[in-house]
Design a protein around this motif. Structure first.
Motif, PDB file in Angstrom:
ATOM      1  N   TYR A 167       6.595  -2.738  -7.078  1.00 52.04           N
ATOM      2  CA  TYR A 167       6.260  -4.203  -6.490  1.00 52.04           C
ATOM      3  C   TYR A 167       7.164  -4.615  -5.238  1.00 52.04           C
ATOM      4  O   TYR A 167       8.410  -4.274  -5.167  1.00 52.04           O
ATOM      5  CB  TYR A 167       6.671  -5.205  -7.652  1.00 52.04           C
TER       6      TYR A 167
ATOM      7  N   GLY B 194       0.924   3.838  -2.528  1.00 53.91           N
ATOM      8  CA  GLY B 194       1.298   4.365  -3.857  1.00 53.91           C
ATOM      9  C   GLY B 194       0.236   5.587  -3.923  1.00 53.91           C
ATOM     10  O   GLY B 194      -0.851   5.891  -3.186  1.00 53.91           O
TER      11      GLY B 194
ATOM     12  N   CYS C 164       4.780  -2.688   2.927  1.00 58.32           N
ATOM     13  CA  CYS C 164       4.402  -4.147   2.341  1.00 58.32           C
ATOM     14  C   CYS C 164       4.453  -4.985   3.408  1.00 58.32           C
ATOM     15  O   CYS C 164       5.306  -4.943   4.234  1.00 58.32           O
ATOM     16  CB  CYS C 164       5.172  -4.439   1.261  1.00 58.32           C
TER      17      CYS C 164
ATOM     18  N   SER D  31       0.881  -1.135  -0.016  1.00 60.18           N
ATOM     19  CA  SER D  31      -0.157  -0.071  -0.118  1.00 60.18           C
ATOM     20  C   SER D  31       0.933   1.131   0.096  1.00 60.18           C
ATOM     21  O   SER D  31       2.036   1.253   0.108  1.00 60.18           O
ATOM     22  CB  SER D  31      -0.742   0.091   1.204  1.00 60.18           C
TER      23      SER D  31
ATOM     24  N   LEU E 195       5.810   3.617   1.317  1.00 57.01           N
ATOM     25  CA  LEU E 195       5.252   2.394   0.751  1.00 57.01           C
ATOM     26  C   LEU E 195       5.442   1.519   1.829  1.00 57.01           C
ATOM     27  O   LEU E 195       6.292   1.547   2.726  1.00 57.01           O
ATOM     28  CB  LEU E 195       5.927   2.016  -0.746  1.00 57.01           C
TER      29      LEU E 195
ATOM     30  N   THR F 141       2.068  -1.426  -6.732  1.00 54.63           N
ATOM     31  CA  THR F 141       1.336  -0.188  -6.469  1.00 54.63           C
ATOM     32  C   THR F 141       1.808   0.961  -7.268  1.00 54.63           C
ATOM     33  O   THR F 141       3.087   1.295  -7.199  1.00 54.63           O
ATOM     34  CB  THR F 141       1.447   0.188  -4.711  1.00 54.63           C
TER      35      THR F 141
END
Length: 124
Positions: free
Chosen positions: A93, A8, A21, A6, A19, A118
């Protein structure tokens, strides 16, 4: 095992984004996590990675502007992106090299997992 990224979005040149992850599932360990990116019409390339011992590796193009970090307890990796440039526009990614856990306390060989991507758009 899954990766959920998440953070972006659209930002003006010179701006910042962060960002995140998170890896979930039956995880024994995560030797390496990070971010790759793919700009329109280009191959996917490394942005930054970080080991479980917090050894970071950056692409030359992002050194001094991006900072990668991770929270091992949360199986989460972060990418703080500052001084963004239009050429940073890409799909980012999340990547993780994960040893999955198996019943009995064992684990499988490391395997590379990828998040859904994203989009980061930097306007000039």
């Amino acid at each position: 095992v899954q990766l959920q990224a998440s953070g972006g979005g659209l930002v003006q040149a010179g701006g910042s984004l962060r960002l995140s992850c998170t890896a979930s599932g039956s995880i024994y360990s995560i030797p390496n996590m990070g971010w790759y990116r793919q700009a329109p019409g280009k191959k996917r390339e490394l942005a930054a990675t970080i080991t479980s011992s917090n050894i970071a590796n950056y692409a030359d193009s992002v050194k001094g502007r991006f900072a990668i970090s991770r929270d091992n307890a949360k199986s989460t990796v972060y990418l703080q992106m500052n001084s963004l440039k239009p050429e940073d526009t890409a799909v980012y990614y999340c990547y993780a090299n994960i040893r999955a856990a198996v019943d009995g306390g064992g684990f499988l060989a490391p395997y590379d997992y990828w998040g859904q991507g994203t989009l980061v758009t930097v306007s000039s």
